[in-house]
Design a protein around this motif. Structure first.
Motif, short mmCIF file in Angstrom:
data_model
loop_
_atom_site.label_atom_id
_atom_site.label_comp_id
_atom_site.label_asym_id
_atom_site.label_seq_id
_atom_site.Cartn_x
_atom_site.Cartn_y
_atom_site.Cartn_z
N THR A 142 17.26 43.33 32.28
CA THR A 142 18.14 44.47 32.54
C THR A 142 19.59 44.01 32.60
O THR A 142 19.89 42.83 32.82
CB THR A 142 17.78 45.18 33.87
N GLY A 143 20.50 44.95 32.39
CA GLY A 143 21.92 44.60 32.41
C GLY A 143 22.27 43.57 31.36
O GLY A 143 23.07 42.66 31.60
N ALA A 144 21.68 43.71 30.17
CA ALA A 144 21.76 42.65 29.15
C ALA A 144 22.87 42.85 28.13
O ALA A 144 23.01 42.04 27.22
CB ALA A 144 20.42 42.54 28.42
N SER A 145 23.66 43.90 28.26
CA SER A 145 24.61 44.21 27.20
C SER A 145 25.82 43.29 27.18
O SER A 145 26.50 43.16 26.16
CB SER A 145 25.08 45.66 27.31
N ARG A 146 26.09 42.62 28.30
CA ARG A 146 27.28 41.75 28.35
C ARG A 146 27.11 40.69 29.43
O ARG A 146 26.15 40.72 30.21
CB ARG A 146 28.54 42.58 28.64
N GLY A 147 28.03 39.75 29.48
CA GLY A 147 28.11 38.78 30.56
C GLY A 147 26.86 37.95 30.76
O GLY A 147 26.25 37.44 29.81
N ILE A 148 26.48 37.79 32.03
CA ILE A 148 25.33 36.95 32.38
C ILE A 148 24.05 37.46 31.72
O ILE A 148 23.26 36.68 31.20
CB ILE A 148 25.17 36.89 33.91
N GLY A 149 23.84 38.77 31.73
CA GLY A 149 22.62 39.33 31.15
C GLY A 149 22.50 39.04 29.67
O GLY A 149 21.42 38.69 29.18
N LYS A 150 23.59 39.16 28.94
CA LYS A 150 23.57 38.87 27.50
C LYS A 150 23.26 37.40 27.27
O LYS A 150 22.48 37.04 26.38
CB LYS A 150 24.91 39.25 26.87
N SER A 151 23.88 36.52 28.05
CA SER A 151 23.64 35.09 27.91
C SER A 151 22.19 34.75 28.18
O SER A 151 21.58 33.92 27.48
CB SER A 151 24.56 34.32 28.87
N ILE A 152 21.60 35.40 29.19
CA ILE A 152 20.18 35.18 29.49
C ILE A 152 19.31 35.63 28.32
O ILE A 152 18.37 34.94 27.92
CB ILE A 152 19.79 35.92 30.78
N ALA A 153 19.63 36.79 27.77
CA ALA A 153 18.84 37.32 26.65
C ALA A 153 18.88 36.36 25.46
O ALA A 153 17.84 36.06 24.86
CB ALA A 153 19.38 38.69 26.26
N LEU A 154 20.06 35.89 25.11
CA LEU A 154 20.19 34.98 23.97
C LEU A 154 19.49 33.65 24.24
O LEU A 154 18.87 33.06 23.35
CB LEU A 154 21.67 34.75 23.65
N CYS A 155 19.59 33.19 25.49
CA CYS A 155 18.95 31.93 25.87
C CYS A 155 17.44 32.02 25.76
O CYS A 155 16.79 31.15 25.17
CB CYS A 155 19.37 31.55 27.28
N LEU A 156 16.86 33.07 26.31
CA LEU A 156 15.40 33.23 26.25
C LEU A 156 14.92 33.46 24.83
O LEU A 156 13.88 32.93 24.42
CB LEU A 156 14.95 34.37 27.17
N ALA A 157 15.67 34.24 24.07
CA ALA A 157 15.29 34.49 22.67
C ALA A 157 15.29 33.19 21.87
O ALA A 157 14.45 33.00 20.97
CB ALA A 157 16.23 35.51 22.04
N SER A 158 16.22 32.28 22.18
CA SER A 158 16.30 31.02 21.45
C SER A 158 15.09 30.13 21.70
O SER A 158 14.82 29.20 20.94
CB SER A 158 17.58 30.26 21.84
N GLU A 159 14.35 30.43 22.77
CA GLU A 159 13.13 29.67 23.10
C GLU A 159 11.89 30.30 22.47
O GLU A 159 10.77 29.84 22.73
CB GLU A 159 12.95 29.59 24.62
N GLY A 160 12.07 31.35 21.68
CA GLY A 160 10.94 32.00 21.04
C GLY A 160 10.31 33.09 21.87
O GLY A 160 9.20 33.56 21.57
N ILE A 161 11.00 33.53 22.91
CA ILE A 161 10.52 34.63 23.74
C ILE A 161 10.91 35.95 23.10
O ILE A 161 12.05 36.13 22.68
CB ILE A 161 11.12 34.53 25.16
N HIS A 162 9.98 36.88 23.01
CA HIS A 162 10.27 38.23 22.53
C HIS A 162 10.94 38.97 23.69
O HIS A 162 10.44 38.97 24.81
CB HIS A 162 9.00 38.96 22.12
N ILE A 163 12.06 39.62 23.42
CA ILE A 163 12.80 40.22 24.52
C ILE A 163 12.98 41.73 24.36
O ILE A 163 13.12 42.25 23.26
CB ILE A 163 14.17 39.54 24.74
N VAL A 164 12.97 42.39 25.52
CA VAL A 164 13.25 43.82 25.62
C VAL A 164 14.50 43.93 26.50
O VAL A 164 14.47 43.53 27.66
CB VAL A 164 12.08 44.58 26.26
N VAL A 165 15.58 44.43 25.93
CA VAL A 165 16.85 44.43 26.66
C VAL A 165 17.23 45.84 27.09
O VAL A 165 16.95 46.82 26.41
CB VAL A 165 17.98 43.82 25.82
N ASN A 166 17.89 45.90 28.23
CA ASN A 166 18.28 47.17 28.82
C ASN A 166 19.73 47.12 29.27
O ASN A 166 20.25 46.07 29.65
CB ASN A 166 17.39 47.48 30.03
N GLY A 167 20.38 48.27 29.20
CA GLY A 167 21.74 48.43 29.68
C GLY A 167 22.13 49.89 29.48
O GLY A 167 21.35 50.68 28.94
#
Length: 248
Positions: free
Chosen positions: A11-36
């Motif tokens: 959640t809160g993935a559109s910018r800042g810390i949340g976006k960085s977390i989303a990109l980081c997890l995705a780079s590990e091969g995790i399928h992500i569902v993002v919210n904002g």
């Protein structure tokens, strides 16, 4: 790290810390569902993840509302059939003093920061219990542990509530092999910190033992660790990521 092909809601993935977390997890091969709440920014993030070979779907909505939690869980299960990781990052801050804080302002911060964390956690738990495993990672703040004159009283109170909720869920869900932890960032370079005056920035840096402001990646790296198999004997913890601003 044992996370490839797992599924994470952020959640809160559109910018800042949340976006960085989303990109980081995705780079590990995790399928992500993002919210904002900003659908345009979520679309940009989704396209960025997919252009790098990852899998991402977006669900816009206010994380403080039960229907948003329901939509996120439904989207994750419909697309991927499982939910392995939840990152409760959605949050807001206000700069009002106690006397300036209205009841409406107080409720808004509590609803998004604390109630939203509760709602999303509760919504994913049935799937995680059924799977017999899961990782919930809540984003707290150094303001939960020590007063901060640049934050409204509701902010620190909401994040302190997140810390307690983290411990309570960790204790309650341990029998289901569900790990619940929190990350407590200090001063981090985000859109919010870019609004600081040079004088205020200097004051902030002076109080940090490492003498620099952190990067969103510093927080994302700790989240990635907590989401991995390497953190399988860690639960109920709130980990400081603050350059030594607050130590315990």
């Amino acid at each position: 790290m044992g996370v490839e092909n797992k599924v994470a809601i952020i959640t809160g993935a559109s910018r800042g810390i949340g976006k960085s977390i989303a990109l980081c997890l995705a780079s590990e091969g995790i399928h992500i569902v993002v919210n904002g709440t900003n659908e345009a920014l979520l679309t940009e993030l989704t396209e960025q993840v997919e252009s790098n070979g990852g899998t991402c779907i977006k669900v816009a909505g206010d994380a403080s509302l039960p229907e948003t939690a329901e939509k996120l869980v439904e989207a994750a299960l419909d697309r991927f059939g499982q939910i392995d990781i939840l990152v409760n990052n959605a949050g807001i801050n206000m700069r009002h003093s106690t006397l300036e804080t209205t009841l409406e302002d107080w409720k808004k911060v509590i609803d998004i920061n604390l109630t939203g964390t509760f709602l999303l956690s509760k919504a994913v738990l049935p799937a995680m219990i059924k799977q017999g495993a899961g990782k919930i990672i809540n984003i707290s703040s150094t303001a939960s542990k020590t007063p901060h004159k640049n934050a409204a009283p509701s902010y620190g109170a909401s994040k302190a509530g997140v810390n307690y909720l983290t411990m309570h869920l960790a204790q309650e869900m341990a029998k289901h092999n569900i790990h619940v932890n929190a990350v407590s960032p200090g001063p981090i370079e985000t859109d919010m910190s870019k609004q600081w005056t040079p004088e205020y920035r200097e004051t902030v840096v002076e109080k940090i033992p490492l003498k620099r402001i952190g990067h969103t990646k510093n927080v994302a790296d700790v989240v990635r660790f907590l989401a991995s198999d390497e953190a399988d004997f860690i639960t109920g913890q709130t980990i400081n990521v603050n350059g030594g601003t607050f130590m315990n």
